[in-house]
Design an enzyme around this catalytic site. Structure first.
Site, PDB file in Angstrom:
ATOM      1  N   PRO A   2      -0.151  -1.576  -1.752  1.00 19.08           N
ATOM      2  CA  PRO A   2      -0.248  -2.692  -2.672  1.00 19.08           C
ATOM      3  C   PRO A   2      -1.034  -2.381  -3.923  1.00 19.08           C
ATOM      4  CG  PRO A   2      -1.368  -3.125  -0.582  1.00 19.08           C
ATOM      5  CD  PRO A   2      -1.178  -1.674  -0.709  1.00 19.08           C
ATOM      6  N   GLU A   3      -0.461  -2.725  -5.046  1.00 14.81           N
ATOM      7  CA  GLU A   3      -1.205  -2.836  -6.284  1.00 14.81           C
ATOM      8  C   GLU A   3      -1.414  -4.327  -6.521  1.00 14.81           C
ATOM      9  OE1 GLU A   3      -1.010  -0.281  -9.463  1.00 14.81           O
ATOM     10  OE2 GLU A   3       0.522   1.027  -8.646  1.00 14.81           O
TER      11      GLU A   3
END
Length: 270
Positions: A2-3
């Site tokens: 995840p960003e």
DNA sequence: AGCGCGACCTGGAGGC
DNA sequence: TGCCTCCAGGTCGCGC
């Protein structure tokens, strides 16, 4: 995985199922995350109401009356809402049972994520020194320009530094630098205010577009409903080494910076 | 003080 | 099929 867009997508997915819910049970199957899960987590949470689910940088906050659970998804973590009582799978490390009957379930194969407790989240050492949110009004080119004076570090490392601005991970750093026409290796301290205005705008645009599309799916990202995000289709350079530059059609180059894949156009980015 | 890099983990992909 | 190497979206904290 995840960003920032993925974390925000996760927050939006779980918040409606969590907010206002009393935590009726806590199961920690594997406490060995990046830092050990506090031994008294269950004791602190059981019977408490989740008031709000917030995000700061890539951290998610489960806000209770007496404090906050700080959750980070690391590289491979995800939070899902499980409606039925389906059995835990491999790497399902933590469950929160909610009064509604649903379960908030944390899965993290690589265990780079964390679950921490803080009496006051904003004062926690991991949180207190974070830079501004990229989508907030205080983030702009002027801020980048001022913070970069005298810095020898490459601009890509600079914008990925959480003390400068939060939430710019490897994919979006590559994308934003391409949009702004800046070479990832250029020294941060030798970029004009004008170019930093373009870069700040590119960061903002890239991140908001990705959030609108539910994040970027590479390999196995799923949001809290188990659905993929669709931003991967919109990536201009990341994952496209050797393919023609969207602007000038020269093959995109790849180098390693800080051991991370860095893709750029040697003609369009200076 | 600023900067670069190793470290923390598991699993998937690709080569042989 | 199996073994081996490389790669992965983060980021802390150490050593120079």
């Amino acid at each position: 995985m995840p960003e920032l867009p993925e974390v925000e997508t996760t927050r939006r997915g779980i918040a409606p199922h969590c907010e206002g819910q009393t935590i009726t049970g806590v199961t920690v199957r594997n406490p060995s995350l990046r830092w050990p899960v506090p031994e008294d987590l269950a004791q602190r949470l059981e019977g408490q109401v989740i008031r709000t689910v917030d995000r700061r940088a890539k951290y998610l906050f489960l806000n209770l009356d007496g404090g906050t659970v700080i959750v980070h998804l690391g590289m491979s973590g995800s939070l899902r809402i499980i409606a039925d009582d389906s059995p835990p799978m491999t790497h399902d490390h933590i469950d929160l049972q909610l009064q509604s009957g649903a379960t908030l379930r944390f899965n993290d194969p690589r265990r780079f994520g964390c679950w921490l407790w803080a009496d006051r989240a904003t004062e926690h050492p991991l949180i207190a020194s974070l830079g501004p949110e990229p989508l907030s009004p205080e983030f702009n080119g002027g801020l980048l320009f001022r913070a970069s004076r005298g810095k020898q570090t490459p601009v890509k490392s600079f914008i990925m530094d959480n003390h400068v601005v939060v939430g710019v991970g490897n994919i979006y750093a590559n994308e934003a630098l391409f949009k702004a026409g800046i070479h990832p290796r250029r020294k941060a301290g030798r970029i004009s205010a004008d170019r930093y205005h373009r870069l700040a705008e590119a960061i903002r645009e890239t991140l908001s577009a990705a959030i609108l599309m539910g994040g970027t799916t590479l390999r196995d990202f799923v949001n809290s409903d188990g659905k993929p995000g669709y931003f991967a289709q919109s990536l201009l350079v990341y994952g496209r080494t050797g393919q023609p530059c969207p602007d000038c059609e020269r093959p995109l180059k790849e180098i390693r910076m800080n051991n991370r894949a860095t893709v750029y156009c040697s003609r369009c980015q200076r």
